[in-house]
Design an enzyme around this catalytic site. Structure first.
Site, PDB file in Angstrom:
ATOM      1  N   HIS A 117      23.316  39.218  49.056  1.00  0.00           N
ATOM      2  CA  HIS A 117      23.448  37.826  48.626  1.00  0.00           C
ATOM      3  C   HIS A 117      24.638  37.170  49.302  1.00  0.00           C
ATOM      4  CE1 HIS A 117      20.955  37.637  44.644  1.00  0.00           C
ATOM      5  NE2 HIS A 117      20.268  38.084  45.678  1.00  0.00           N
ATOM      6  N   PRO A 127      31.965  41.046  31.642  1.00  0.00           N
ATOM      7  CA  PRO A 127      31.101  41.211  32.819  1.00  0.00           C
ATOM      8  C   PRO A 127      30.952  39.959  33.693  1.00  0.00           C
ATOM      9  CG  PRO A 127      29.787  41.118  30.810  1.00  0.00           C
ATOM     10  CD  PRO A 127      31.212  41.135  30.383  1.00  0.00           C
ATOM     11  N   LYS A 159      32.866  42.821  37.770  1.00  0.00           N
ATOM     12  CA  LYS A 159      33.942  43.648  38.332  1.00  0.00           C
ATOM     13  C   LYS A 159      34.014  45.077  37.782  1.00  0.00           C
ATOM     14  CE  LYS A 159      35.620  40.883  41.284  1.00  0.00           C
ATOM     15  NZ  LYS A 159      34.369  40.902  42.056  1.00  0.00           N
ATOM     16  N   TYR A 201      35.322  37.029  44.002  1.00  0.00           N
ATOM     17  CA  TYR A 201      33.971  37.473  43.644  1.00  0.00           C
ATOM     18  C   TYR A 201      33.480  38.570  44.591  1.00  0.00           C
ATOM     19  CZ  TYR A 201      29.241  37.164  41.794  1.00  0.00           C
ATOM     20  OH  TYR A 201      28.037  37.460  41.198  1.00  0.00           O
TER      21      TYR A 201
END
Ligand SMILES: Cc1cc2nc3c(=O)[nH]c(=O)nc-3n(C[C@H](O)[C@H](O)[C@H](O)COP(=O)(O)OP(=O)(O)OC[C@H]3O[C@@H](n4cnc5c(N)ncnc54)[C@H](O)[C@@H]3O)c2cc1C
Length: 405
Positions: free
Chosen positions: A88, A308, A312, A400
């Site tokens: 992604h 969540p 991580k 992220y």
């Protein structure tokens, strides 16, 4: 090695055996550590309380940082991940009725991979079994001894027979509810903790994902996440009360609530179907310091928990065992204690950054029941700022995809 195995079933023959590292827990942390050590010629035995099937039935994380993928490649467990995982290059934030894309590739030059924790666990277990490395499933009454001295050991029972494992180090990879952290005297440890007044109600269904990238929705009715495990299996979550009873959530109610938290076009496109798993996860931030006590090291959820939202938890388990494996390889290779002495500080430096990010993203995207109208406006202002500033988006994207290690 004195360890004896009954054929390929990884069953104990009984008595006392010796290994270099006793690993408690066969979750991602324990299994990955086992392979990193095995690759370096260091002998380790994994003791797991549950059966293999039970561990493989737990539905948990699904977003892998590229650092985690690199580690899986390094131990030779990346083939299926590259064949079946979904790379992604971005994800979307949904607020104010609009979807805003965070372009990870443009902002960081990196991406994440969608691949279920269950699949990653299966790959690591299969690899371990094929290499003949020892795992004892259904090891009961695991107890840690003398890790503050020079000769630690672990006792347990297998099929009703008492067993002892003598070792040089113990790696506590047994998750939040494990025995490793609980074996450390409270006075030797400092706990940092934050609870959240909500949980995540999650559903797994064999329906195609509503979008090819994840959607994090922070609308008035509360947070929702549209995620997936594959092109045909979706994972959806809605924020719920911390004490919510799952019996109150038949599938239809879940799908109706999810639609209400999405923009009209996404709600319209949502394909629903019967759930194949449904559960409620509490949200918690937790860190135990330090992560080393003599010859016992903690890694992964045994030492820390994140909500969540930032994806991580699993990735932190991977970075912990990267640091720990390097430290143990240095120790056994060069008899240097520098690595094991530095382990806790090194791991915690990265853990706290992930704790901060996970707390921040949770605070940004969730509806807090006690929040005033002022708090909601501040939340919205921050989301607007984020969507309009490349600098702000880059900071989000950098965290992220995972900070370097
Ligand atoms: C419901 C749920 C959803 C989650 N969703 C996400 C997500 O979307 N994204 C994300 O990044 N993270 C998520 N997480 C977190 C992620 O799954 C964990 O961070 C990850 O599993 C940590 O790996 P670990 O190996 O440290 O611990 P665990 O996976 O908990 O493994 C610990 C192992 O130790 C074993 N064990 C425990 N006690 C003993 C004992 N006394 N003796 C022997 N063995 C023992 C356990 O059976 C277990 O197999 C989720 C967690 C939960 C519970």
């Amino acid at each position: 090695m004195l360890w004896q195995l009954a054929g390929k079933k990884n069953e104990l023959a009984g008595g006392s055996v010796r290994t270099q590292v006793a690993i408690i827990g066969s979750g991602p942390a324990g299994l990955l550590l086992g392979q990193l050590l095995h690759g370096a010629g260091i002998d380790a035995v994994i003791l797991e309380r549950q059966s293999r099937d039970y561990v493989l039935s737990r539905i948990r994380a699904g977003v892998l940082e590229d650092g985690t993928v690199r580690l899986l490649d390094a131990v030779g467990a990346g083939a299926r991940l590259h064949a079946e995982g979904l790379p992604h290059d971005g994800f979307e934030l949904l607020f104010g009725g609009r979807r805003h894309r965070i372009d990870l590739q443009r902002l960081t030059g990196r991406r994440v991979t969608i691949y279920g924790q269950t699949e990653m666990t299966r790959d690591l277990m299969d690899l371990r079994a094929s290499e003949g490395a020892a795992t004892v499933f259904e090891a009961k009454d695991v107890a840690l001894h003398d890790f503050d001295g020079s000769k630690p050991s672990v006792t347990f029972t297998k099929d009703g027979v008492a067993q002892r494992l003598d070792c040089e180090f113990i790696a506590g990879c047994d998750g939040y509810h494990g025995i490793s952290r609980a074996s450390v005297p409270g006075s030797a440890m400092q706990i940092f903790e934050r609870g959240y007044p909500f949980g995540w109600l999650g559903i797994l269904a064999d329906v195609p994902p509503v979008s090819h990238e994840l959607i994090y929705a922070g609308e008035e009715r509360g947070f929702a996440l549209c995620s997936m495990r594959s092109q045909s299996r979706s994972r959806y979550y809605v924020q719920c009360a911390a004490d919510e009873d799952i019996a109150n959530w038949p599938d239809e109610r879940f799908w109706d609530e999810l639609r209400l938290r999405l923009d009209p076009a996404t709600a319209e496109a949502l394909v629903t179907g019967p759930s194949i798993e449904k559960s409620i996860a509490p949200l918690r931030s937790f860190v135990a310091e330090p992560m080393r006590f003599g010859r016992l090291f903690l890694a992964g959820d045994a030492a820390h928990i994140v909500p969540p939202t930032g994806a991580k938890g699993l990735n932190l388990a991977a970075s912990d065992v990267h640091y720990l494996s390097q430290a143990l390889i240095d120790y056994f290779g060069e008899r240097s204690s520098a690595g094991i002495d530095a382990y806790s500080a090194k791991a915690l430096a990265r853990v706290w950054k992930a704790e901060r990010f996970s707390w921040w993203l949770t605070s940004l995207m969730h509806h807090f029941p006690q929040d005033s109208a002022f708090g909601r406006r501040i939340q919205r202002a921050e989301l607007d700022y984020l969507a309009g500033s490349d600098h702000a988006m880059a900071a989000l994207a950098e965290n992220y995809v995972g900070l370097p290690y």
